[in-house]
Motif scaffolding. Structure first.
Motif, PDB file in Angstrom:
ATOM      1  N   ARG A  27       0.890  -1.106   0.091  1.00  0.00           N
ATOM      2  CA  ARG A  27       0.041  -0.053   0.132  1.00  0.00           C
ATOM      3  C   ARG A  27       1.084   1.154  -0.013  1.00  0.00           C
ATOM      4  N   GLY A  28       2.051   1.273   0.217  1.00  0.00           N
ATOM      5  CA  GLY A  28       3.139   2.327   0.263  1.00  0.00           C
ATOM      6  C   GLY A  28       2.823   2.938   1.664  1.00  0.00           C
ATOM      7  N   TRP A  29       2.448   2.126   2.829  1.00  0.00           N
ATOM      8  CA  TRP A  29       2.201   2.687   4.151  1.00  0.00           C
ATOM      9  C   TRP A  29       3.187   2.382   4.981  1.00  0.00           C
ATOM     10  N   LEU A  37       3.118  -3.013  28.042  1.00  0.00           N
ATOM     11  CA  LEU A  37       3.628  -4.159  28.643  1.00  0.00           C
ATOM     12  C   LEU A  37       4.347  -5.215  27.750  1.00  0.00           C
ATOM     13  N   THR A  38       4.474  -5.000  26.392  1.00  0.00           N
ATOM     14  CA  THR A  38       5.357  -5.801  25.613  1.00  0.00           C
ATOM     15  C   THR A  38       6.772  -5.050  25.539  1.00  0.00           C
ATOM     16  N   GLY A  39       6.887  -3.817  26.197  1.00  0.00           N
ATOM     17  CA  GLY A  39       8.201  -3.564  26.347  1.00  0.00           C
ATOM     18  C   GLY A  39       9.189  -3.319  25.233  1.00  0.00           C
ATOM     19  N   GLY A  40       8.950  -3.444  23.875  1.00  0.00           N
ATOM     20  CA  GLY A  40       9.620  -3.471  22.777  1.00  0.00           C
ATOM     21  C   GLY A  40       9.606  -4.699  22.148  1.00  0.00           C
ATOM     22  N   LEU A  41       8.863  -5.714  22.344  1.00  0.00           N
ATOM     23  CA  LEU A  41       8.734  -6.955  21.819  1.00  0.00           C
ATOM     24  C   LEU A  41       7.927  -6.899  20.102  1.00  0.00           C
ATOM     25  N   VAL A  42       6.958  -5.900  20.171  1.00  0.00           N
ATOM     26  CA  VAL A  42       6.296  -5.941  18.850  1.00  0.00           C
ATOM     27  C   VAL A  42       7.396  -5.263  17.848  1.00  0.00           C
ATOM     28  N   SER A  43       8.115  -4.088  18.274  1.00  0.00           N
ATOM     29  CA  SER A  43       9.018  -3.604  17.380  1.00  0.00           C
ATOM     30  C   SER A  43      10.165  -4.462  16.912  1.00  0.00           C
ATOM     31  N   ALA A  44      10.710  -5.211  18.262  1.00  0.00           N
ATOM     32  CA  ALA A  44      11.684  -6.238  17.688  1.00  0.00           C
ATOM     33  C   ALA A  44      11.244  -7.592  17.015  1.00  0.00           C
ATOM     34  N   THR A  45      10.033  -7.996  16.990  1.00  0.00           N
ATOM     35  CA  THR A  45       9.550  -8.785  16.211  1.00  0.00           C
ATOM     36  C   THR A  45       9.404  -8.314  14.792  1.00  0.00           C
ATOM     37  N   LEU A  46       9.022  -7.027  14.577  1.00  0.00           N
ATOM     38  CA  LEU A  46       8.938  -6.376  13.346  1.00  0.00           C
ATOM     39  C   LEU A  46      10.477  -6.324  12.553  1.00  0.00           C
ATOM     40  N   VAL A  47      11.267  -5.948  13.456  1.00  0.00           N
ATOM     41  CA  VAL A  47      12.703  -5.677  12.736  1.00  0.00           C
ATOM     42  C   VAL A  47      13.218  -7.055  12.504  1.00  0.00           C
ATOM     43  N   GLU A  48      12.722  -7.872  12.992  1.00  0.00           N
ATOM     44  CA  GLU A  48      13.639  -9.310  12.584  1.00  0.00           C
ATOM     45  C   GLU A  48      13.437  -9.499  11.141  1.00  0.00           C
ATOM     46  N   VAL A  49      12.073  -9.050  10.447  1.00  0.00           N
ATOM     47  CA  VAL A  49      12.008  -9.242   9.057  1.00  0.00           C
ATOM     48  C   VAL A  49      12.937  -8.235   8.078  1.00  0.00           C
ATOM     49  N   PRO A  50      13.580  -9.128   7.388  1.00  0.00           N
ATOM     50  CA  PRO A  50      14.509  -8.200   6.420  1.00  0.00           C
ATOM     51  C   PRO A  50      13.557  -7.240   5.523  1.00  0.00           C
ATOM     52  N   GLY A  51      14.137  -5.995   5.630  1.00  0.00           N
ATOM     53  CA  GLY A  51      13.570  -4.938   4.796  1.00  0.00           C
ATOM     54  C   GLY A  51      12.455  -4.013   5.602  1.00  0.00           C
ATOM     55  N   ALA A  52      12.168  -4.504   7.222  1.00  0.00           N
ATOM     56  CA  ALA A  52      11.249  -3.697   7.847  1.00  0.00           C
ATOM     57  C   ALA A  52      11.445  -2.378   7.882  1.00  0.00           C
ATOM     58  N   SER A  53      12.600  -1.923   7.650  1.00  0.00           N
ATOM     59  CA  SER A  53      12.916  -0.353   7.586  1.00  0.00           C
ATOM     60  C   SER A  53      12.082   0.358   6.395  1.00  0.00           C
ATOM     61  N   ALA A  54      11.867  -0.166   5.520  1.00  0.00           N
ATOM     62  CA  ALA A  54      10.879   0.061   4.351  1.00  0.00           C
ATOM     63  C   ALA A  54       9.704   0.633   4.725  1.00  0.00           C
ATOM     64  N   VAL A  55       9.138   0.187   5.910  1.00  0.00           N
ATOM     65  CA  VAL A  55       7.903   0.438   6.556  1.00  0.00           C
ATOM     66  C   VAL A  55       7.734   0.760   7.767  1.00  0.00           C
ATOM     67  N   LEU A  56       8.588   0.599   8.907  1.00  0.00           N
ATOM     68  CA  LEU A  56       8.554   0.641  10.241  1.00  0.00           C
ATOM     69  C   LEU A  56       9.186   2.010  10.491  1.00  0.00           C
ATOM     70  N   ARG A  57       8.562   3.125  10.750  1.00  0.00           N
ATOM     71  CA  ARG A  57       9.135   4.520  11.216  1.00  0.00           C
ATOM     72  C   ARG A  57       9.704   4.472  12.574  1.00  0.00           C
ATOM     73  N   GLY A  58       9.067   3.782  13.568  1.00  0.00           N
ATOM     74  CA  GLY A  58       9.796   3.552  14.895  1.00  0.00           C
ATOM     75  C   GLY A  58       8.986   3.204  15.848  1.00  0.00           C
ATOM     76  N   ALA A  59       9.402   3.353  17.224  1.00  0.00           N
ATOM     77  CA  ALA A  59       8.533   2.663  18.286  1.00  0.00           C
ATOM     78  C   ALA A  59       8.707   3.573  19.516  1.00  0.00           C
ATOM     79  N   VAL A  60       7.584   3.642  20.372  1.00  0.00           N
ATOM     80  CA  VAL A  60       7.929   4.160  21.646  1.00  0.00           C
ATOM     81  C   VAL A  60       7.669   3.212  22.573  1.00  0.00           C
ATOM     82  N   VAL A  61       8.421   2.920  23.642  1.00  0.00           N
ATOM     83  CA  VAL A  61       8.137   2.017  24.745  1.00  0.00           C
ATOM     84  C   VAL A  61       7.664   2.958  25.859  1.00  0.00           C
ATOM     85  N   ALA A  62       6.574   3.389  26.317  1.00  0.00           N
ATOM     86  CA  ALA A  62       5.973   4.057  27.330  1.00  0.00           C
ATOM     87  C   ALA A  62       5.585   3.289  28.449  1.00  0.00           C
ATOM     88  N   TYR A  63       6.364   2.863  29.065  1.00  0.00           N
ATOM     89  CA  TYR A  63       6.341   1.678  30.205  1.00  0.00           C
ATOM     90  C   TYR A  63       5.583   2.522  31.425  1.00  0.00           C
TER      91      TYR A  63
END
Length: 167
Positions: A27-29, A37-63
């Motif tokens: 979609r180009g999104w 509660l996930t403390g960065g696990l969502v973003s870590a899971t996403l960045v394990e995917v090669p090429g994630a940087s084309a989609v993922l802008r970033g993450a905030v862990v607001a614990y």
């Protein structure tokens, strides 16, 4: 004697993370993630995917609860009235990270991983949210297991909800 040189083994990438990133890329999104509660696990899971940087802008862990207000724009009155473990807080976190990081889609996780209750909510209480320009979806769950199982279940839940919203 020679040494055998093994290739590094890549950890398995959850299918839902790879699929979500593929759907967003098609979609180009872009994507932003707010985690408690996930403390960065969502973003870590996403960045394990090669090429994630084309989609993922970033993450905030607001614990900490106050950071949900200052970093993500969650209304302090909502946090005071209901605490951090609330479906409306999850939606506000997703909206806030989407806006602050300039993404098309915002994801959020909040809840109680355990082992003790928080603000009257038992361990396993989880709220995940997905926000786009035209959609706000929240799923509230009661997950079983230990801290790791609850946190992992929350990751799976937010990725599945995002895929459901985008399909």
């Amino acid at each position: 004697m020679g040494t055998d040189s093994a290739s590094p083994v890549e950890p398995p990438v959850p299918t839902s993370a790879a699929t979500l990133l593929d759907v967003l890329a098609a979609r180009g999104w872009t994507l932003a993630v707010a985690e408690s509660l996930t403390g960065g696990l969502v973003s870590a899971t996403l960045v394990e995917v090669p090429g994630a940087s084309a989609v993922l802008r970033g993450a905030v862990v607001a614990y900490a609860t106050d950071l949900k207000g200052t970093l993500l724009g969650v209304d302090p009155a909502l946090l005071d009235a209901r605490g951090a473990v609330d479906p409306d807080v999850a939606a506000a976190m997703a909206r806030g990270v989407r806006e602050r990081l300039g993404a098309d889609v915002g994801l959020a996780t909040t809840g109680v991983a355990g082992p003790t209750p928080q603000d009257g909510h038992p361990p396993g209480t989880v709220h995940v949210a997905v926000v786009t320009a035209g959609t706000v979806r929240v799923a509230s769950l009661r997950l079983g297991g230990d801290r790791a199982a609850v946190r992992g279940g929350a990751v799976d839940a937010v990725l599945a909800l995002a895929l459901d919203v985008l399909r």
